[in-house]
Design a protein around this motif. Structure first.
Motif, PDB file in Angstrom:
ATOM      1  N   SER A 493       4.532 -10.434  -6.415  1.00  0.00           N
ATOM      2  CA  SER A 493       4.498 -10.963  -5.050  1.00  0.00           C
ATOM      3  C   SER A 493       4.337  -9.860  -4.016  1.00  0.00           C
ATOM      4  O   SER A 493       3.515  -9.979  -3.085  1.00  0.00           O
ATOM      5  CB  SER A 493       5.770 -11.761  -4.784  1.00  0.00           C
ATOM      6  N   VAL A 494       5.106  -8.784  -4.153  1.00  0.00           N
ATOM      7  CA  VAL A 494       4.997  -7.687  -3.185  1.00  0.00           C
ATOM      8  C   VAL A 494       3.630  -7.017  -3.273  1.00  0.00           C
ATOM      9  O   VAL A 494       3.000  -6.699  -2.248  1.00  0.00           O
ATOM     10  CB  VAL A 494       6.131  -6.667  -3.412  1.00  0.00           C
ATOM     11  N   GLY A 495       3.150  -6.833  -4.507  1.00  0.00           N
ATOM     12  CA  GLY A 495       1.813  -6.257  -4.659  1.00  0.00           C
ATOM     13  C   GLY A 495       0.736  -7.122  -4.047  1.00  0.00           C
ATOM     14  O   GLY A 495      -0.189  -6.629  -3.387  1.00  0.00           O
ATOM     15  N   GLY A 496       0.862  -8.440  -4.225  1.00  0.00           N
ATOM     16  CA  GLY A 496      -0.132  -9.335  -3.659  1.00  0.00           C
ATOM     17  C   GLY A 496      -0.083  -9.384  -2.144  1.00  0.00           C
ATOM     18  O   GLY A 496      -1.125  -9.405  -1.473  1.00  0.00           O
ATOM     19  N   VAL A 497       1.119  -9.397  -1.575  1.00  0.00           N
ATOM     20  CA  VAL A 497       1.250  -9.487  -0.118  1.00  0.00           C
ATOM     21  C   VAL A 497       0.676  -8.259   0.573  1.00  0.00           C
ATOM     22  O   VAL A 497       0.022  -8.358   1.622  1.00  0.00           O
ATOM     23  CB  VAL A 497       2.732  -9.692   0.260  1.00  0.00           C
ATOM     24  N   PHE A 498       0.891  -7.085  -0.007  1.00  0.00           N
ATOM     25  CA  PHE A 498       0.460  -5.849   0.656  1.00  0.00           C
ATOM     26  C   PHE A 498      -0.913  -5.369   0.183  1.00  0.00           C
ATOM     27  O   PHE A 498      -1.356  -4.289   0.586  1.00  0.00           O
ATOM     28  CB  PHE A 498       1.495  -4.748   0.427  1.00  0.00           C
ATOM     29  N   THR A 499      -1.601  -6.137  -0.668  1.00  0.00           N
ATOM     30  CA  THR A 499      -2.955  -5.755  -1.088  1.00  0.00           C
ATOM     31  C   THR A 499      -3.936  -5.703   0.087  1.00  0.00           C
ATOM     32  O   THR A 499      -4.719  -4.748   0.197  1.00  0.00           O
ATOM     33  CB  THR A 499      -3.453  -6.732  -2.169  1.00  0.00           C
ATOM     34  N   PRO A 500      -3.958  -6.690   0.996  1.00  0.00           N
ATOM     35  CA  PRO A 500      -4.870  -6.552   2.150  1.00  0.00           C
ATOM     36  C   PRO A 500      -4.579  -5.331   3.011  1.00  0.00           C
ATOM     37  O   PRO A 500      -5.514  -4.721   3.557  1.00  0.00           O
ATOM     38  CB  PRO A 500      -4.622  -7.847   2.940  1.00  0.00           C
ATOM     39  N   THR A 501      -3.315  -4.948   3.105  1.00  0.00           N
ATOM     40  CA  THR A 501      -2.979  -3.749   3.882  1.00  0.00           C
ATOM     41  C   THR A 501      -3.559  -2.503   3.224  1.00  0.00           C
ATOM     42  O   THR A 501      -4.143  -1.635   3.901  1.00  0.00           O
ATOM     43  CB  THR A 501      -1.450  -3.626   4.006  1.00  0.00           C
ATOM     44  N   LEU A 502      -3.404  -2.391   1.892  1.00  0.00           N
ATOM     45  CA  LEU A 502      -3.977  -1.240   1.178  1.00  0.00           C
ATOM     46  C   LEU A 502      -5.506  -1.248   1.258  1.00  0.00           C
ATOM     47  O   LEU A 502      -6.139  -0.194   1.394  1.00  0.00           O
ATOM     48  CB  LEU A 502      -3.515  -1.278  -0.286  1.00  0.00           C
ATOM     49  N   PHE A 503      -6.092  -2.419   1.185  1.00  0.00           N
ATOM     50  CA  PHE A 503      -7.549  -2.517   1.275  1.00  0.00           C
ATOM     51  C   PHE A 503      -8.039  -2.073   2.647  1.00  0.00           C
ATOM     52  O   PHE A 503      -9.065  -1.380   2.770  1.00  0.00           O
ATOM     53  CB  PHE A 503      -7.970  -3.968   1.005  1.00  0.00           C
ATOM     54  N   SER A 504      -7.320  -2.464   3.701  1.00  0.00           N
ATOM     55  CA  SER A 504      -7.744  -2.085   5.050  1.00  0.00           C
ATOM     56  C   SER A 504      -7.636  -0.584   5.267  1.00  0.00           C
ATOM     57  O   SER A 504      -8.441   0.000   6.003  1.00  0.00           O
ATOM     58  CB  SER A 504      -6.890  -2.822   6.076  1.00  0.00           C
ATOM     59  N   LYS A 505      -6.652   0.042   4.621  1.00  0.00           N
ATOM     60  CA  LYS A 505      -6.507   1.491   4.785  1.00  0.00           C
ATOM     61  C   LYS A 505      -7.589   2.242   4.029  1.00  0.00           C
ATOM     62  O   LYS A 505      -7.921   3.382   4.355  1.00  0.00           O
ATOM     63  CB  LYS A 505      -5.115   1.932   4.323  1.00  0.00           C
ATOM     64  N   ALA A 506      -8.135   1.607   3.006  1.00  0.00           N
ATOM     65  CA  ALA A 506      -9.197   2.259   2.243  1.00  0.00           C
ATOM     66  C   ALA A 506     -10.565   2.108   2.908  1.00  0.00           C
ATOM     67  O   ALA A 506     -11.398   3.014   2.833  1.00  0.00           O
ATOM     68  CB  ALA A 506      -9.244   1.689   0.826  1.00  0.00           C
ATOM     69  N   TYR A 507     -10.792   0.962   3.595  1.00  0.00           N
ATOM     70  CA  TYR A 507     -12.120   0.689   4.131  1.00  0.00           C
ATOM     71  C   TYR A 507     -12.140   0.424   5.634  1.00  0.00           C
ATOM     72  O   TYR A 507     -13.219   0.275   6.217  1.00  0.00           O
ATOM     73  CB  TYR A 507     -12.738  -0.530   3.420  1.00  0.00           C
ATOM     74  N   GLY A 508     -10.991   0.360   6.274  1.00  0.00           N
ATOM     75  CA  GLY A 508     -10.972   0.059   7.699  1.00  0.00           C
ATOM     76  C   GLY A 508     -11.259   1.270   8.562  1.00  0.00           C
ATOM     77  O   GLY A 508     -11.307   2.411   8.093  1.00  0.00           O
ATOM     78  N   ASN A 509     -11.479   1.030   9.855  1.00  0.00           N
ATOM     79  CA  ASN A 509     -11.736   2.087  10.833  1.00  0.00           C
ATOM     80  C   ASN A 509     -10.419   2.618  11.375  1.00  0.00           C
ATOM     81  O   ASN A 509      -9.570   1.854  11.834  1.00  0.00           O
ATOM     82  CB  ASN A 509     -12.586   1.559  11.992  1.00  0.00           C
ATOM     83  N   PHE A 510     -10.267   3.906  11.329  1.00  0.00           N
ATOM     84  CA  PHE A 510      -9.084   4.558  11.876  1.00  0.00           C
ATOM     85  C   PHE A 510      -9.395   4.944  13.316  1.00  0.00           C
ATOM     86  O   PHE A 510     -10.192   5.843  13.577  1.00  0.00           O
ATOM     87  CB  PHE A 510      -8.740   5.782  11.036  1.00  0.00           C
ATOM     88  N   ILE A 511      -8.778   4.285  14.281  1.00  0.00           N
ATOM     89  CA  ILE A 511      -9.101   4.434  15.702  1.00  0.00           C
ATOM     90  C   ILE A 511      -7.916   5.061  16.419  1.00  0.00           C
ATOM     91  O   ILE A 511      -6.763   4.688  16.191  1.00  0.00           O
ATOM     92  CB  ILE A 511      -9.438   3.065  16.328  1.00  0.00           C
ATOM     93  N   CYS A 512      -8.225   6.033  17.273  1.00  0.00           N
ATOM     94  CA  CYS A 512      -7.206   6.677  18.092  1.00  0.00           C
ATOM     95  C   CYS A 512      -7.606   6.566  19.558  1.00  0.00           C
ATOM     96  O   CYS A 512      -8.797   6.547  19.896  1.00  0.00           O
ATOM     97  CB  CYS A 512      -7.041   8.150  17.717  1.00  0.00           C
TER      98      CYS A 512
END
Length: 754
Positions: A493-512
């Motif tokens: 359950s914890v792995g499934g819930v936080f999978t989108p978060t890990l995916f976003s950190k791998a492919y998302g835009n890091f904006i400052c």
């Protein structure tokens, strides 16, 4: 041959004893229940060995009530199953179902009884709680106690003064002089009622105890025995020797009660004034819980004593009864009793009863005083949040009542739907409030509350239960195999819930934002503010084509995994719990004579009403949370993971602590695991589907703080649960880690959008 059988039986018994020593201890420490269960288990194990055909047992199979019995013929399997066997005692079939449901995956753990228990079967401490204060009983010890002195300071002096003033009023009316004398006596009585009794002067009723002084036994006559055709065992009769009983001269015949002028003077002038005094004393003493004897004393006075003819009420000093209990109008020895936290009204704990008016008060001030003219917004938030506690209790009681009277399928559905209603009501109302206000901070508060519930159920609830249980029991054992099922589901359950978060950190835009760039001087540090992964505004293609489908996929897979866990633990592999339930005498468990507190219809009505009230209180709490999250110096993360996450779980924490004190640490651990699994596998997917039908801006992307805190907590708790043992040191480790994470949230900056 007989010697061989005896040797083999002794060997089986010794091996069985060694295996049961490594199993989970019984949480019912009744010596008879423990002796009975061991005999039943010996029968089950012995029956698995074909080479031992006639193993003697005082408990035959038709007298043992077992739940999912499992006796294997292979030697290794028998001892492996015996090592995890759990034998518990139940009074009837409904209680047996409730206890079995406590061990099932996906069912809320409930400590309180769902059926009425005969007062004769309760302990002397509990019998005293439900006493009507109308018997003179044997009392040892001094009457000058701290509780009795507190009674004088809180109640006795002003009740006595009011009685004295009413007595003066009655004397002034001339016709009410008899009642004036009565009030004068009661004035001294209520100042210090301990060691005194209010007695009816016209009669004296006695209830004889086991001891009969001056009695001799005589056999029955033969003619009396022949009255029945069946052979009956002759029992001796008790013939008491003649003793002198003081006989008082009956008082002269009085005028009938309702034909006196003094009666109407009393009912018009004196009784209403004292009724107000007693109602105030009843309310205050009842709300304080531990002073309920004072409330009972005032109730009996108001409803019985003050409506009697004044000449029939006498105040007497209590003398020690000689083998008999004397029935009187009122007699109280203690005004304060710590054990009244166990007191129930129709199966409902007294604290839940006392907190119910708080719910009504919350709704009145919340929806009437819209402009916060009388009560501030912060106070309304605190009151609304506190009102959720008793409603959570009523929902838990309703779920346990329906589950105990239904099959496992109905129980699983009820637990899955209403088990998460408390948290879902708050989450949905908060998201709706944030959507109407256009404030993204509400969504971050909901994520913090979800993470806080997860951390509290993984770390705090098991930790505090281990500490309290370990202080009473040096080492506690639990079924590591069943705990392994919950641990595996936690990982999933914890792995499934936080999978989108890990995916976003791998492919998302890091904006400052607000970066300080100096082209002329490259030696200065490069400083940026408010750095984050932005998916919703600046990288919509990635979110719509990759992140959002991933979130919906996980929202389908997690409930499916929850359903598979139900089937695994309740149907195909229910033997991993191997519950054996029997009563104290190895009799067949049945529902004959059992009276449930709440029927299924009543429990369903309570569930629906509590759910509606819960939604209203949650709406008020989210409506008045804005000043707190806007003006508070504390991080919004901390408010979410502590107050909003753990307050609704207080009834569950109390249940877990009670299980731990009864040496049933397995259920204490399952309390937290069950809630944590439901948060990840049911509540979060429901929020995702709700957002899909009505967009409130809830995106399943958590901050780094939530991500690593949750993953670290799951790894830690699985490491501690590996050996199947617990003590207060392991509990302290979990609580310390929880407090460290709270400190981390306390000093964390405000989340994005707040």
């Amino acid at each position: 041959m007989a010697h061989t059988k005896h040797t083999m039986s002794t060997d089986v018994e010794s091996r069985r004893r060694r295996s049961t020593e490594s199993s989970e201890p019984l949480w019912d420490h009744d010596p008879k229940g423990r002796r009975c269960s061991s005999q039943c288990d010996r029968l089950c194990v012995a029956g698995a060995y074909l080479e031992i055909p006639d193993t003697p047992s005082p408990c035959t199979s038709q007298y043992c009530g077992h739940y999912t019995p499992k006796c294997l013929s292979a030697h290794n399997d028998v001892w492996q199953e015996a090592s995890i066997r759990t034998t518990i005692r139940a009074e009837n079939e409904f209680e047996a179902h409730k206890l079995a449901n406590n061990y099932k995956f996906g069912f809320r753990k409930w400590k309180s009884h769902v059926t009425e228990r005969p007062i004769e079967d309760r302990s002397d401490v509990v019998k005293e709680l439900y006493s009507e204060l109308n018997y003179i009983k044997h009392h040892s010890g001094s009457l000058i106690t701290a509780g009795n002195v507190i009674y004088v300071l809180l109640f006795g002096w002003w009740i006595s003064i009011f009685y004295f003033l009413v007595s003066l009023l009655m004397f002034c009316t001339i016709a009410g002089i008899p009642y004036g004398k009565l009030c004068l006596q009661l004035s001294g009585y209520f100042l210090w009622p301990f060691g005194k009794a209010l007695q009816k002067s016209s009669s004296l009723l006695r209830k004889c105890c086991v001891k009969f002084p001056h009695c001799e036994a005589i056999p029955e006559e033969v003619d009396e025995v022949k009255e029945s055709s069946e052979v009956k065992e002759s029992t001796p009769l008790l013939r008491c020797a003649p003793t002198e009983i003081p006989v008082t001269t009956p008082p002269p015949k009085q005028t009938r009660y309702w034909c006196r002028m003094s009666t109407y003077v009393w009912l018009v002038l004196g009784y209403p004034l004292l009724a107000v005094v007693h109602f105030l004393a009843i309310f205050l003493s009842w709300m304080m819980v531990f002073t309920i004897p004072v409330s009972k004393m005032n109730v009996r006075t108001l409803s019985i004593i003050l409506l009697m003819p004044p000449e029939e009420v006498k105040v007497r000093t209590v003398k020690k009864p000689q083998g008999c209990e004397t029935r009187v109008l009122l007699c109280c020895y203690r005004a304060f009793n710590w054990y009244y936290y166990k007191y129930t009204v129709d199966g409902i704990n007294v604290f839940a009863v006392n907190l119910l008016p708080l719910v009504i008060f919350t709704l009145v001030i919340g929806y009437v005083d819209r402009d916060n003219y009388y009560v501030s917004s912060e106070a309304k938030f605190a009151i609304a949040l506190s009102s959720i506690i008793p409603l959570s209790y009523y929902i838990g009681m309703g779920i346990a009542s329906i589950s105990a009277q239904s099959n496992f399928a109905v129980g699983a559905v009820v637990n899955a739907t209403f088990g998460s209603i408390t948290e879902m009501a708050f989450y949905i109302t908060a998201l709706l409030q944030g959507h109407r206000a256009g404030n993204k901070c509400y969504a971050e508060i909901v994520k913090s509350a979800l993470t806080g519930t997860l951390l509290g159920c993984i770390l705090f609830i098991p930790g505090i239960c281990m500490i309290i249980g370990g202080c009473k029991h040096s080492e506690q054992r639990f079924n590591s195999r069943s705990a392994g099922v919950s641990s595996a589901l936690l990982f999933i359950s914890v792995g499934g819930v936080f999978t989108p978060t890990l995916f976003s950190k791998a492919y998302g835009n890091f904006i400052c934002e607000g970066c300080n760039i100096s082209l002329s001087n490259t030696t200065k540090p490069f400083i940026c503010n408010n750095c984050h992964y932005d998916l919703s505004e600046n990288n919509r293609p990635l979110f719509l084509s990759h992140i959002e489908p991933l979130v919906y996929t996980i929202s389908v897979l997690l409930p499916a995994a929850y359903l598979i866990g139900l089937i695994f633990t309740l149907k195909t592999h229910s033997h991993i719990y191997d519950l054996h339930i029997s009563d104290a005498h190895c009799h067949v468990i049945s529902d004959h004579g059992a009276v449930v507190h709440w029927s299924r219809a009543r429990a369903l009505v309570v569930l629906i009403l509590a759910t509606v009230l819960m939604a209203a209180c949650a709406d008020l709490s989210t409506e008045h949370i804005k000043p707190i999250i806007s003006n508070s110096s504390v991080s919004q993360y901390f408010i979410g993971v502590t107050i909003l996450a753990m307050v609704p779980e207080l009834p569950e924490i109390v249940n877990g602590i009670q299980f731990a004190l009864q040496n049933n640490i397995s259920l204490s651990l399952e309390v937290g695991s069950c809630i944590a699994v439901q948060v990840c596998m049911l509540q979060i997917p429901l929020l995702i589907f709700f957002n899909a039908f009505y967009d409130v801006g809830f995106v399943l992307i958590f901050s780094d703080l939530h991500l690593w805190a949750s993953i670290f907590s799951v790894i830690l708790v699985n490491y501690i649960f590996m050996d199947g043992k617990s003590d207060y040191f392991q509990g302290t480790a979990l609580v310390v880690v929880y407090l460290i994470l709270l400190a981390l949230y306390f000093f964390a900056p405000a989340p994005l959008g707040c």
